[in-house]
Scaffold this motif. Structure first.
Motif, short mmCIF file in Angstrom:
data_model
loop_
_atom_site.label_atom_id
_atom_site.label_comp_id
_atom_site.label_asym_id
_atom_site.label_seq_id
_atom_site.Cartn_x
_atom_site.Cartn_y
_atom_site.Cartn_z
N TYR A 177 0.81 -1.22 -0.11
CA TYR A 177 0.10 -0.03 0.06
C TYR A 177 0.96 1.31 0.09
O TYR A 177 0.63 2.19 -0.81
CB TYR A 177 -0.97 0.01 1.22
N GLU A 178 1.85 1.38 1.03
CA GLU A 178 2.85 2.59 0.93
C GLU A 178 3.60 2.67 -0.30
O GLU A 178 3.40 3.98 -0.89
CB GLU A 178 3.70 2.45 2.20
N ASN A 179 4.02 1.77 -0.73
CA ASN A 179 4.74 1.70 -2.25
C ASN A 179 3.90 2.28 -3.40
O ASN A 179 4.21 3.11 -4.00
CB ASN A 179 5.60 0.46 -2.46
N LEU A 180 2.84 1.51 -3.58
CA LEU A 180 1.89 1.87 -4.46
C LEU A 180 1.45 3.20 -4.42
O LEU A 180 1.20 4.11 -5.29
CB LEU A 180 0.72 0.69 -4.64
N LYS A 181 1.20 3.78 -3.11
CA LYS A 181 0.36 4.90 -2.80
C LYS A 181 1.58 5.94 -3.45
O LYS A 181 1.29 7.20 -4.15
CB LYS A 181 0.17 5.26 -1.38
N GLU A 182 2.81 5.80 -3.08
CA GLU A 182 3.94 6.75 -3.56
C GLU A 182 4.01 6.49 -5.07
O GLU A 182 4.25 7.91 -5.61
CB GLU A 182 5.34 6.30 -2.94
N ARG A 183 3.97 5.52 -5.67
CA ARG A 183 4.15 5.17 -7.07
C ARG A 183 3.09 6.26 -7.80
O ARG A 183 3.49 7.11 -8.46
CB ARG A 183 4.21 4.03 -7.64
N TYR A 184 1.84 6.16 -7.47
CA TYR A 184 0.59 6.64 -8.16
C TYR A 184 0.23 8.07 -7.68
O TYR A 184 -0.77 8.63 -8.14
CB TYR A 184 -0.41 5.93 -8.20
N LYS A 185 1.12 8.54 -6.71
CA LYS A 185 0.80 10.04 -6.24
C LYS A 185 0.99 11.02 -7.43
O LYS A 185 1.74 11.02 -8.05
CB LYS A 185 1.96 10.44 -5.16
N GLY A 186 -0.13 11.71 -7.47
CA GLY A 186 -0.26 12.76 -8.52
C GLY A 186 -1.09 12.25 -9.74
O GLY A 186 -1.05 12.91 -10.86
N GLY A 187 -1.23 10.83 -9.73
CA GLY A 187 -1.64 10.10 -11.13
C GLY A 187 -3.20 10.05 -11.02
O GLY A 187 -3.89 10.72 -9.92
N ARG A 188 -3.91 9.07 -11.78
CA ARG A 188 -5.25 8.94 -11.71
C ARG A 188 -5.68 7.59 -11.43
O ARG A 188 -6.75 7.03 -11.67
CB ARG A 188 -5.80 9.55 -13.11
#
Length: 688
Positions: free
Chosen positions: A361-372
């Motif tokens: 969760y933490e890693n994916l949240k960081e990856r898609y931050k600013g995305g859709r």
């Protein structure tokens, strides 16, 4: 005097009410089960099940049998009664969850299997004998009483005029205040029985649907039927749950507060122990049933909790995986109406997998931050020896459902728009060294313009190209439902700019991933194949019969001097005597100069067993009298026809003719696939 008790490991068996012989026995298989439970640990059962490829071994020893009770919340100090404990399929789960487990079973041999299987459980006592004899001595303070696959045998237990009411009333007397009775039983009107599964106990087709008109000592019930029984017993508080595919090998549990959505119910190949028919597509039927809110009527099985309900509204089991990935997913709703999703490990080895979800969760949240693409929030909980993750329950619709609707409406352009948007959203920050490999359409919930990933347990710390994730998503999407095959996969591959070689590589990657998830375990579908039971499709038989009726026809042409024509032809009724014999007796007037007999409308091989004209044998070797458009085999009376228009021609003008003549023929025929007939004909040198 024989001892009244026996100790097997830490389990105590009580024979006080044992009649001295087993009145119910499955024969040699029970000896085999006893040997297995004496000499092998439970961790070896999956391997043994696959090696034995035996229904009784699967049924009694599969760890999936425990799912039906594993979900029930317990504190750990409960006092439990299990009636009809048999070989202990659920006894171990109850022993792990409760403080004390009291079992009752008619069979000594089965009770010994149970005891050997759970010999390390120091909180299990097994009473051997008839429940009716044992019951008066049982205490009346049980927190739970379980009747798993037992209530339908009420007539055998009670033998009275109203056995089921009496059975239930007696059972209820042994509950503590606030206690619960749990009943798992087949639904007599379960969809699988309409679709062609045999009745589980009698082994006959449609017995429950026909209200057991043929008799028998077992009775299952509809939901209404069970409710009538409860009313007759004065039971007002009860809750229905729906084990799917059925209660024996449950993988999902639904409730009236959380019913299945369209598209969820696709694992329908039941009746592992017997051949079954397949009269229609059960998934499609379930889709309509779900849409019309009739699932409670046609669910294959019921699990009824008599007493207070549970906050748990749904459970899904993923315990056909390797031990380190086995989990249970739950949906809870508290008294305030708050809904929460929880994931629990089903083995000690799977605890790290649960921890990995919080990290994902933490890693994916960081990856898609600013995305859709949103990531559903995950919270990790650790309390003493327990560990679980909780997630928000999201309102919205799975992307897979939206895409299905596009296909159903023929809106293919809209489908491709959604797919392109999917690829764009998941491909955000493609160079970030984290990827959710399981970004299938069903794992994304869409609400308005918000797309949220709800399941990301297969997240890896490496880059994975968006086109690989998208290919896997579409690949899984197509595999789940045959109706989706109308989709042109080539267009998808073109959109992803994938070559056939890359697509094949990704398919191989998917197979490797499945092996990674399941370890050495076979799926239940693979186990079913090992058992070798047939799935018979009567519709295909009917199509074949209809096809045969068209192809297995004998047409006779008469040449009266102007050659053969359709106008001067007729079909001979009832010429076929079975599938491979033809008998003809034709009346032919003296004006007919030649006859042509077409024995089939398909490629075939024919042997002339008898061919006579006015009682005299027609010379088959005389080409001026008898010819065919086939190729003669070594014997003069046989020919192979590499054509769908085979014929035998007889020049009757060269025979002794009368004003009225009789032609008799007996032919042996076998239809052949055209390529086979062509191959046979090519080996024959001369056309006759």
């Amino acid at each position: 005097m024989a001892a009244m008790t026996e100790q097997i490991g830490k389990v105590q068996l009580d024979y006080t009410f044992y009649p001295g012989e087993d009145l119910y026995c499955d024969g040699q298989i029970e000896e085999e089960l006893l040997n297995i439970t004496k000499n092998y640990a439970e961790i070896e059962y999956p391997r043994i099940i696959e090696e034995k490829a035996s229904w009784p071994v699967l049924y009694h020893l599969s760890l999936l049998r425990e799912n039906i009770v594993d979900w029930i919340p317990m504190r750990g100090d409960e006092k439990v009664l299990e009636i009809g404990s048999g070989c202990g399929a659920i006894t171990g789960a109850l022993a792990r969850k409760a403080g004390q487990v009291v079992c009752v079973d008619l069979s000594k041999k089965r009770s010994m299997i149970n005891a050997n299987r759970h010999s390390e459980c120091d909180n299990v006592t097994i009473h051997v004998g008839n429940f009716k004899d044992i019951e008066p001595s049982l205490p009346k303070d049980f927190d739970y009483i379980f009747l798993i696959g037992v209530f339908e045998y009420g007539q055998s237990y009670m033998g009275s005029e109203k056995p089921f009411e009496e059975f239930l009333q007696i059972v209820m007397k042994h509950l503590a205040k606030g206690g619960r009775v749990v009943i798992a039983i087949e639904n007599k009107y379960g969809l699988k029985y309409f679709a062609g599964c045999r009745e589980d106990h009698l082994g006959t087709y449609f017995s429950g649907i026909e209200n057991y008109a043929g008799g028998g000592g077992v009775r299952t019930f509809s939901r209404k039927g069970l409710e009538k029984l409860f009313a007759a017993c004065g039971i007002k508080k009860y809750h229905f749950y729906y084990p799917y595919p059925d209660y024996k090998f449950m993988t999902s549990l639904y409730s009236d507060d959380h019913l299945p959505d369209k598209g969820e119910l696709f694992d329908n190949m039941r009746n592992f122990d017997r051949d079954r028919m397949l009269l229609f597509n059960e998934k499609d039927a379930f889709d309509g049933i779900v849409e019309d809110n009739l699932f409670s009527v046609f669910a294959n099985s019921y699990l009824v909790v008599i007493g207070n309900g549970m906050d748990l509204k749904y459970a899904k089991y993923s315990n056909d995986r390797a031990p380190e990935y086995r989990i249970r997913t739950e949906i809870w709703q508290d008294k305030e109406g708050t809904v929460t999703v929880k994931k629990h490990p089903l083995s000690k080895d799977a605890k790290e997998h649960i921890r990995g979800m919080a990290l994902a969760y933490e890693n994916l949240k960081e990856r898609y931050k600013g995305g859709r693409l949103e990531i559903n929030k995950c919270e990790l909980h650790e309390k003493e020896d327990a560990i679980w993750c909780s997630f928000e329950f999201l309102e919205g619709r799975p992307l897979s459902v939206l895409m299905d609707e596009c296909l159903e409406k023929g809106e293919l352009e809209r489908f491709h728009e959604l797919f392109r948007e999917y690829v764009e959203r998941i491909g955000y920050h493609a160079d970030y060294p984290v990827a959710d490999f399981d970004l299938i359409f069903g794992n994304i919930i869409v609400k308005d313009d918000t797309w949220t990933v709800i399941d990301y347990e297969w997240t890896f710390g490496k880059e994975v190209e968006a086109k690989e994730l998208a290919f896997r998503a579409i690949y899984c999407y197509l595999l789940e439902d045959e109706k989706r095959n109308k989709l042109n996969l080539d267009l998808i591959l073109n959109e992803l700019q994938l070559s056939p070689k890359e697509a094949e590589y990704y398919r191989e990657q998917e197979q490797e991933f499945q092996k990674f998830v399941t370890g050495k375990n076979r799926s239940m579908a693979e186990v079913r194949s090992l058992l070798g039971k047939r799935i018979m499709q009567p519709l295909k038989w009917l199509e074949k019969l209809e096809n045969d009726a068209l192809l297995n026809r004998v047409q006779v042409y008469e040449d009266r001097g102007e050659g053969f024509s359709e106008e001067e032809s007729y079909f001979v009724p009832d010429a076929y005597q079975g599938e491979q014999e033809i008998e003809l007796e034709l009346k032919v007037d003296g004006n007919v100069r030649a006859l042509r007999i077409d024995p089939s409308m398909d490629a075939c091989v024919v042997r002339v067993a008898e061919l006579t004209w006015n009682g005299e044998r027609i010379p088959l070797r005389n080409k001026k009298v008898f010819s065919t458009n086939g190729k003669r085999l070594k014997t003069a009376d046989g020919a192979v026809f590499p054509t769908k228009d085979p014929n035998l021609c007889i020049q009757v003008s060269r025979l002794n003719c009368r004003s009225e003549n009789i032609l008799c023929a007996k032919l042996e025929i076998a239809r052949l696939p055209l390529p086979v007939a062509e191959a046979m004909a090519s080996s024959v040198k001369k056309l006759v």
